[in-house]
Design an enzyme around this catalytic site. Structure first.
Site, mmCIF file in Angstrom:
data_model
loop_
_atom_site.group_PDB
_atom_site.id
_atom_site.type_symbol
_atom_site.label_atom_id
_atom_site.label_comp_id
_atom_site.label_asym_id
_atom_site.label_seq_id
_atom_site.Cartn_x
_atom_site.Cartn_y
_atom_site.Cartn_z
ATOM 1 N N PHE A 453 -48.205 29.763 6.671
ATOM 2 C CA PHE A 453 -47.107 29.586 5.643
ATOM 3 C C PHE A 453 -46.545 30.900 5.543
ATOM 4 O O PHE A 453 -46.978 32.080 5.597
ATOM 5 C CB PHE A 453 -47.939 28.987 4.284
ATOM 6 N N ASP A 454 -45.104 30.840 5.397
ATOM 7 C CA ASP A 454 -44.675 31.871 4.735
ATOM 8 C C ASP A 454 -44.776 32.174 3.476
ATOM 9 O O ASP A 454 -45.217 31.103 2.669
ATOM 10 C CB ASP A 454 -43.057 31.847 5.349
ATOM 11 N N GLY A 455 -44.424 33.369 2.745
ATOM 12 C CA GLY A 455 -44.780 33.528 1.120
ATOM 13 C C GLY A 455 -43.577 33.011 0.456
ATOM 14 O O GLY A 455 -43.511 31.886 -0.196
ATOM 15 N N PHE A 570 -44.674 26.963 8.613
ATOM 16 C CA PHE A 570 -43.596 26.882 7.593
ATOM 17 C C PHE A 570 -42.806 27.995 7.289
ATOM 18 O O PHE A 570 -43.550 29.038 6.829
ATOM 19 C CB PHE A 570 -44.119 26.042 6.276
ATOM 20 N N ASP A 572 -38.715 29.584 5.611
ATOM 21 C CA ASP A 572 -37.407 29.327 5.001
ATOM 22 C C ASP A 572 -36.399 29.942 5.878
ATOM 23 O O ASP A 572 -35.207 29.432 5.559
ATOM 24 C CB ASP A 572 -37.483 29.702 3.635
#
Length: 600
Positions: A453-455, A570, A572
């Site tokens: 995951f990205d933060g 993931f 954004d």
């Protein structure tokens, strides 16, 4: 006896006394021998009566209910016949004592006139007939009695008949006034012969005829048998245990061993059936979890399978040609798409959970969500079954957007290759991402689900992104240090991370931390020294654990992701998505936050 033979009076009187004293003993001895259960009878004594297991068991003394009705009637007739013969001998001996003798002690010949062969003008009475029989057979009475005893002793009865009362002696009928009375059936002579009655000629056939008559009369009578209510019905095994008389002696003695053999055979049979059932692909398919308890992952057909060529036909030639192409190639298996390895990893987690918790319902449930026509569903089903994917729920909307069905399916995560539909799902408040395949083929772990995951704008909100874009990195670092103890707001993928953490704790409870099939990663461009503390404290406040946290401080993420080799990453920002794709990482773009304006 020969004509003119003479006997001593003393010898006849002695014979008479011996017969009178032993008559009762002889009869009781014969009856005891008849009911002795240790005889060697191996078939019914009745002619034309085949050997049955019932009589065979009676011969061995193992039946509580006694022999069958046919052999019982026959034995009863034999006892009656022997009793009548003994009584006839006793009465004949008493009549001999009244005979006259000469000076030498011999009987006078004319005293035998009543029993002579010369015909008499007067019909003999019953007593006279019995006296005649006894007189003619008197010298051989002992031998006859011995022969009868021997023959009867060879046909012994079960021990249970000992308790039954002996048949009563038939009373001697009085002399009727009729000058020609009827002779009793057991001693009625046949016309033209002295002692050729049916009983003397063939007692077995005579008794069998009586039995046959009784049986015929019994069959003609209408009987009403009591009906057993259904509540008292018993299985075959219970009836066999209650009525062992239906088994012969060999079966009774070997019954425990045979039951063990039957149980072993049944167990082996069901074991083979169970093995065949488990090896069958359609039978070994586990039951899907309940939707309200499961973690539902909705995947589009273009994300699960590679349908790039199919998409070109649809865009260039239209819907009709596209459907015709799918019907023609419905037996052609589709190749795996970007979400294929991720779905396989989810199924492995389900398998491990079922091993530890057989009744577990908190599992991943995969739903195939596509806007394809129902006619295309046959090819999709064939491809799903070919790869062994456990996908039971399909949603084929026939050109209509499937976004409206996501909430009805209780979707937790939606993965698609169409960015517009993903954007619609994000606006509906459903965690969604657009799938992209890696540019290179790399090996992935098959025994552990790895999710990166990205933060910001993925697990957390995009508030820090706004500060960095509007005021620069210096203001961003100061803001993070000032609000270090204030948790960040949640992002669109926070719920999915919670689901993964909940399943991880199930493995930790079974002491499976080091062998847990789920591993999570945080790969962020933040700096650990300036802004990393707030991220870790936010996760702690949420009660979530991250297995690995990688703070890159603005460095490219592609080289790090190659080492991790996650099944899905993931992020954004398309910049990081494209950089990870070059190294072969499967990525999922989350269209959320302020960076979407830059991506567009």
């Amino acid at each position: 006896n020969e004509t003119g033979s003479r006997y001593s009076k003393d010898s006849l009187e002695a014979e008479k006394r011996r017969d009178s004293e032993k008559s009762g003993v002889r009869l009781s001895t014969q009856m005891r021998r008849a009911v002795n259960p240790n005889h060697s009878l191996r078939c019914c004594a009745m002619r034309c009566h085949p050997s049955c297991r019932h009589c065979l068991s009676a011969a061995e003394g193992t039946v509580l209910l006694g022999p069958c009705r046919t052999i019982r009637i026959y034995i009863h007739m034999c006892l009656l016949w022997e009793q009548g013969r003994q009584i006839t001998m006793i009465r004949g001996s008493q009549e001999i004592s009244a005979l006259k003798t000469d000076s030498r002690g011999y009987l006078v010949r004319n005293q035998w006139s009543r029993t002579s062969r010369s015909p008499s003008t007067k019909a003999p009475s019953v007593d006279e007939t019995r006296s005649k029989t006894a007189s003619l057979k008197l010298p051989n009475s002992s031998a006859t009695s011995g022969t009868s005893s021997t023959s009867l002793s060879q046909q012994e009865l079960p021990q249970q008949l000992m308790a039954q009362p002996s048949p009563p002696t038939p009373p001697t009928p009085p002399k009727p006034p009729n000058p020609s009375p009827a002779t009793p059936p057991e001693i009625q002579p046949k016309t033209g012969s002295r002692r050729s009655s049916k009983m003397y000629e063939n007692p077995e056939a005579w008794a069998h005829g009586i039995v046959r008559g009784i049986r015929d009369s019994r069959d003609t009578q209408s009987r009403e048998y009591p009906r057993t209510p259904p509540t008292e019905w018993k299985s075959y095994a219970q009836r066999r245990a209650l009525y062992p008389s239906q088994l012969d002696h060999d079966c009774v003695t070997d019954l425990p061993r045979r039951r063990e053999e039957e149980e072993d055979e049944d167990e082996a049979y069901w074991a083979s059936v169970r093995t065949l059932y488990e090896k069958t692909a359609s039978c070994s398919r586990p039951k899907p979890p309940k939707p309200k308890d499961a973690i539902t992952i909705a995947v589009s057909s273009r994300a699960l399978f590679n349908m790039v060529d199919d998409r070109k036909i649809y865009e260039e030639e239209g819907l009709e040609k596209y459907m015709e192409y799918q019907l023609t190639n419905e037996n052609v298996i589709l190749t795996p798409g970007p979400a294929f390895r991720f779905v396989k990893a989810l199924q492995h987690v389900n398998t491990r959970l079922r091993e530890l918790y057989p009744d577990e319902q908190d599992l991943f449930d995969i739903v195939l969500m596509t806007n394809n026509h129902a006619q295309v569903g046959v090819r999709l089903i064939n491809s799903v079954n070919h790869y062994g994917l456990l996908i039971d729920r399909f949603c084929l909307t026939g050109g209509k957007s499937p976004i409206g069905y996501l909430k009805a399916y209780l979707t937790n995560l939606y993965l698609s290759a169409d960015s517009e539909k993903v954007q619609e799902a994000i606006q509906e408040g459903i965690a969604s991402a657009t799938m992209f395949d890696g540019a290179k083929d790399i090996a992935y772990c098959d025994t552990q689900l790895r999710v990166a995951f990205d933060g910001d704008a993925v697990l957390f909100s995009d508030e820090s992104e706004h500060i960095a874009k509007d005021h620069g990195l210096d203001k961003f670092f100061q803001h993070e240090t000032l609000f270090e103890n204030k948790p960040l707001a949640q992002g669109p993928l926070k719920g999915f991370l919670e689901d993964l953490g909940r399943l991880q704790k199930k493995f930790y409870a079974k002491d499976e931390r080091l062998l847990c099939p789920i591993r999570t990663y945080l790969v962020t461009a933040r700096s650990a020294a300036s802004s990393g503390a707030r991220v870790l404290k936010t996760l702690r406040r949420w009660g979530l654990e991250i297995d690995e946290a990688l703070f890159l401080a603005g460095a490219p993420k592609g080289p790090i992701l190659v080492k991790i080799r996650p099944h899905i990453f993931f992020d954004d920002q398309m910049f990081h998505i494209q950089g990870a794709q070059k190294f072969g990482t499967i990525t999922a773009h989350v269209p959320y936050g302020i960076n979407q304006k830059t991506n567009n």
